[in-house]
Write an enzyme that holds these catalytic residues in place. Structure first.
Site, mmCIF file in Angstrom:
data_model
loop_
_atom_site.group_PDB
_atom_site.id
_atom_site.type_symbol
_atom_site.label_atom_id
_atom_site.label_comp_id
_atom_site.label_asym_id
_atom_site.label_seq_id
_atom_site.Cartn_x
_atom_site.Cartn_y
_atom_site.Cartn_z
ATOM 1 N N PRO A 137 -27.194 -5.279 21.576
ATOM 2 C CG PRO A 137 -28.738 -3.953 22.732
ATOM 3 C CD PRO A 137 -28.602 -4.839 21.531
ATOM 4 C CB SER A 141 -16.999 -10.755 19.096
ATOM 5 O OG SER A 141 -16.264 -9.558 19.098
ATOM 6 C CB THR A 169 -22.438 2.340 10.296
ATOM 7 O OG1 THR A 169 -21.499 1.866 11.249
ATOM 8 C CG2 THR A 169 -21.822 3.493 9.503
ATOM 9 N N GLY A 253 -16.774 -6.323 3.442
ATOM 10 C CA GLY A 253 -16.704 -5.092 4.244
ATOM 11 C C GLY A 253 -15.318 -4.854 4.809
ATOM 12 C CD GLN A 290 21.016 8.256 13.314
ATOM 13 O OE1 GLN A 290 21.075 7.573 14.323
ATOM 14 N NE2 GLN A 290 21.972 8.257 12.410
ATOM 15 N N GLY A 354 4.192 16.878 17.980
ATOM 16 C CA GLY A 354 4.276 17.419 19.344
ATOM 17 C C GLY A 354 2.965 18.080 19.740
ATOM 18 C CD GLU A 378 -17.546 -3.323 7.986
ATOM 19 O OE1 GLU A 378 -17.097 -4.125 7.167
ATOM 20 O OE2 GLU A 378 -18.103 -2.256 7.668
ATOM 21 N N GLY A 379 -15.620 -6.495 12.968
ATOM 22 C CA GLY A 379 -14.766 -7.534 13.542
ATOM 23 C C GLY A 379 -13.522 -6.906 14.128
ATOM 24 C CB SER A 381 -7.303 -6.419 16.132
ATOM 25 O OG SER A 381 -7.259 -5.198 15.436
HETATM 26 N N1 COS Z 1 -18.260 -16.828 4.799
HETATM 27 C C1 COS Z 1 -19.219 -17.789 4.657
HETATM 28 N N2 COS Z 1 -19.594 -18.609 5.672
HETATM 29 C C2 COS Z 1 -18.980 -18.458 6.861
HETATM 30 C C3 COS Z 1 -17.984 -17.485 7.086
HETATM 31 C C4 COS Z 1 -17.631 -16.653 5.983
HETATM 32 N N3 COS Z 1 -16.700 -15.709 6.111
HETATM 33 N N4 COS Z 1 -17.552 -17.569 8.357
HETATM 34 C C5 COS Z 1 -18.246 -18.568 8.941
HETATM 35 N N5 COS Z 1 -19.099 -19.093 8.016
HETATM 36 C C6 COS Z 1 -20.028 -20.222 8.227
HETATM 37 C C7 COS Z 1 -19.253 -21.454 8.696
HETATM 38 O O1 COS Z 1 -18.759 -22.189 7.592
HETATM 39 C C8 COS Z 1 -20.315 -22.211 9.452
HETATM 40 O O2 COS Z 1 -21.145 -22.898 8.531
HETATM 41 P P1 COS Z 1 -21.588 -24.453 8.773
HETATM 42 O O3 COS Z 1 -22.345 -24.437 10.070
HETATM 43 O O4 COS Z 1 -22.432 -24.796 7.596
HETATM 44 O O5 COS Z 1 -20.325 -25.237 8.852
HETATM 45 C C9 COS Z 1 -21.163 -21.114 10.090
HETATM 46 O O6 COS Z 1 -20.925 -19.943 9.301
HETATM 47 C C10 COS Z 1 -20.799 -20.847 11.539
HETATM 48 O O7 COS Z 1 -19.402 -20.572 11.578
HETATM 49 P P2 COS Z 1 -18.544 -20.637 12.929
HETATM 50 O O8 COS Z 1 -18.850 -21.902 13.663
HETATM 51 O O9 COS Z 1 -17.125 -20.352 12.593
HETATM 52 O O10 COS Z 1 -19.198 -19.454 13.758
HETATM 53 P P3 COS Z 1 -18.742 -18.764 15.112
HETATM 54 O O11 COS Z 1 -19.917 -18.410 15.895
HETATM 55 O O12 COS Z 1 -17.662 -19.557 15.774
HETATM 56 O O13 COS Z 1 -18.222 -17.345 14.598
HETATM 57 C C11 COS Z 1 -16.720 -15.654 13.994
HETATM 58 C C12 COS Z 1 -17.168 -17.126 13.826
HETATM 59 C C13 COS Z 1 -16.280 -15.335 15.403
HETATM 60 C C14 COS Z 1 -15.553 -15.511 13.054
HETATM 61 C C15 COS Z 1 -17.884 -14.730 13.574
HETATM 62 O O14 COS Z 1 -18.943 -14.808 14.483
HETATM 63 C C16 COS Z 1 -17.456 -13.296 13.427
HETATM 64 O O15 COS Z 1 -16.862 -12.899 12.414
HETATM 65 N N6 COS Z 1 -17.771 -12.463 14.438
HETATM 66 C C17 COS Z 1 -17.545 -11.054 14.360
HETATM 67 C C18 COS Z 1 -18.763 -10.394 13.861
HETATM 68 C C19 COS Z 1 -18.496 -8.988 13.478
HETATM 69 O O16 COS Z 1 -17.617 -8.716 12.686
HETATM 70 N N7 COS Z 1 -19.291 -8.101 14.050
HETATM 71 C C20 COS Z 1 -19.240 -6.737 13.727
HETATM 72 C C21 COS Z 1 -20.485 -6.436 12.958
HETATM 73 S S1 COS Z 1 -20.393 -5.058 11.941
HETATM 74 S S2 COS Z 1 -20.077 -3.548 13.080
#
Ligand code: COS
Length: 396
Positions: A137, A141, A169, A253, A290, A354, A378-379, A381
């Site tokens: 909750p 992100s 899901t 994903g 057009q 329409g 899954e993240g 935009s």
């Molecule tokens: N594959 C493998 N490792 C990854 C990775 C990937 N795609 N992305 C990040 N990592 C690793 C990094 O290399 C880092 O490792 P080290 O600590 O060893 O260097 C670690 O994970 C932490 O990465 P980072 O500092 O970039 O983490 P952040 O918290 O800043 O998060 C984002 C990065 C925002 C990109 C990430 O949290 C994210 O994708 N959030 C969205 C989540 C999401 O999609 N939620 C929906 C769920 S499904 S409905």
């Protein structure tokens, strides 16, 4: 494989296997899913019967090796099949995407042989339904800030899990779930561990189904862990490596979500072309104006660009499978562009139709509602842009 790319351009030459799964998915989707999609959207009922049939046809484990009950095909085959299923109904493709990418991919990459036998085979064969649970909750992100906890028992035989996960899901129906939870909170990202969850065990509780704007036949809910005991054999990968597993799996994903965004775009586009040819106004088909032609041209161009980005991401994933490395940028670009294309195309499709676009008599309003989720789950935009930019700039 000869890399052919867009169907209308210098063409990606598909292998016989890829062409055959595309054809099979197209036939099944148009014959069995398209006719029931509106009814299941209206009722919000989970389409168990068609999902089981999809499982028997091999759509739930396309990239899983045959020895584990899958089809042993490649990522191009997967994206082709996803596009076709989504073209008939995004809800069905959501369930398929979670089983294939978020569930099977993680288990294949990080699971032990015993875990694969127990948890992978029944999902890849479509006998059972899988789910993936990262979000809570108060953490979406910012996935590293979760509140749920797993504590190792005094004798070291199991973890005791407590907490709430949200937006799962297939949560209301899943048999097995890949769960991410904190084992060492002080270590933040490095304190997250992945577990295989058997939903028949005590301490697993399902919440109520979320009422949603779109993909209404794909069941989503909260799930609760109340002193759930996970044997240590159910830890997926290494303790403390859960965040990286979650991110690795999300890369796969996101290619699936991009493909479903493409599928719904194509459905909305094809309906619009047909309508523009047939609907008369001011004594001529509206397609001769057009302002309609501009929409058709932009829809078509964005769709083909999305398809190229998806195929590029699929090829990058296959290369990473062979040579190691990541394909995060390619996956995020595909998801970002395809999901924004889906919103654009379904929006224009409603406009071209329409009043009929706004009516439940036609599927356009469903396409429009369903498309929106692809920009969120899954993240978002915004997260895809952040991933792409950070990778390009070499930032963390
Ligand atoms: N594959 C493998 N490792 C990854 C990775 C990937 N795609 N992305 C990040 N990592 C690793 C990094 O290399 C880092 O490792 P080290 O600590 O060893 O260097 C670690 O994970 C932490 O990465 P980072 O500092 O970039 O983490 P952040 O918290 O800043 O998060 C984002 C990065 C925002 C990109 C990430 O949290 C994210 O994708 N959030 C969205 C989540 C999401 O999609 N939620 C929906 C769920 S499904 S409905």
């Amino acid at each position: 494989m000869v890399v052919s790319i867009a169907p209308s351009g210098p063409s990606l030459k598909l292998s016989e296997e890829q062409e055959s799964i595309r054809q099979m998915a197209r036939n099944f989707a148009q014959k069995e899913i398209a006719p029931i999609a509106a009814e299941f959207d209206e009722s919000g009922e989970f389409p168990l019967e068609t999902i089981k049939k999809m499982g028997r046809l091999g759509f739930m484990g396309i990239e899983v090796p045959e020895e584990y009950g899958g089809q042993g095909m490649d990522t191009v085959a997967y994206v082709l099949a996803m596009e076709e299923i989504a073209k008939a109904d995004v809800s069905h493709s959501t369930i398929m995407s979670v089983n294939n990418s978020l569930y099977c991919h993680g288990l294949m990459k990080f699971g032990t042989e015993e875990q694969k036998q127990k948890y992978l085979v029944p999902i890849a064969t479509g006998e059972k339904i899988g789910a993936y649970s990262l979000t809570e909750p108060m953490s979406g992100s910012d996935a590293g800030t979760m509140k749920s906890r797993a504590v190792l028992s005094a004798d070291g035989s199991h973890y005791v899990i407590n907490g709430t996960k949200s937006w799962v899901t297939s949560g209301p129906v899943a048999d097995y779930i890949v769960l991410f939870t904190m084992t060492e909170p002080e270590k933040k990202h490095n304190g997250i561990t992945a577990f295989m969850i058997d939903t028949t065990r005590p301490g697993f509780v399902r919440g109520k189904k979320e009422p949603k704007l779109g993909i209404r036949a794909s069941a989503t809910s909260e799930i609760y862990f109340e002193d759930y005991q996970a044997p240590i054999e159910d830890v997926l990968g290494e303790v403390g490596k859960g965040f990286k597993i979650a991110m690795t799996v999300l890369d796969a994903g996101r290619i699936g979500i991009a493909s479903q965004a493409l599928g719904v775009s194509v459905a909305a586009y094809e309906a619009s072309v047909q309508y523009a040819r047939e609907r008369m106004a001011f004594g001529q088909p509206i397609g001769s104006f057009q302002m309609i032609q501009q929409k058709i041209a932009d829809m078509k161009t964005r769709i083909e660009a999305a398809r190229l980005l998806i195929w590029n991401a699929a090829l990058a994933k296959m290369a990473a499978h062979e040579n190691g490395g990541r394909y995060s940028t390619e996956a995020s670009m595909a998801k970002l562009f395809a999901s924004e294309t889906a919103m654009y195309v379904t929006h224009q499709a409603v406009q071209i139709h329409g009043g009929m676009g706004y009516s439940k008599e036609m599927p356009l309003e469903r396409f429009f509602r369903d498309a929106k989720i692809t920009e969120i789950y899954e993240g978002t935009s915004e997260i895809q842009r952040l991933v792409i930019a950070r990778n390009e700039l070499g930032l963390r």
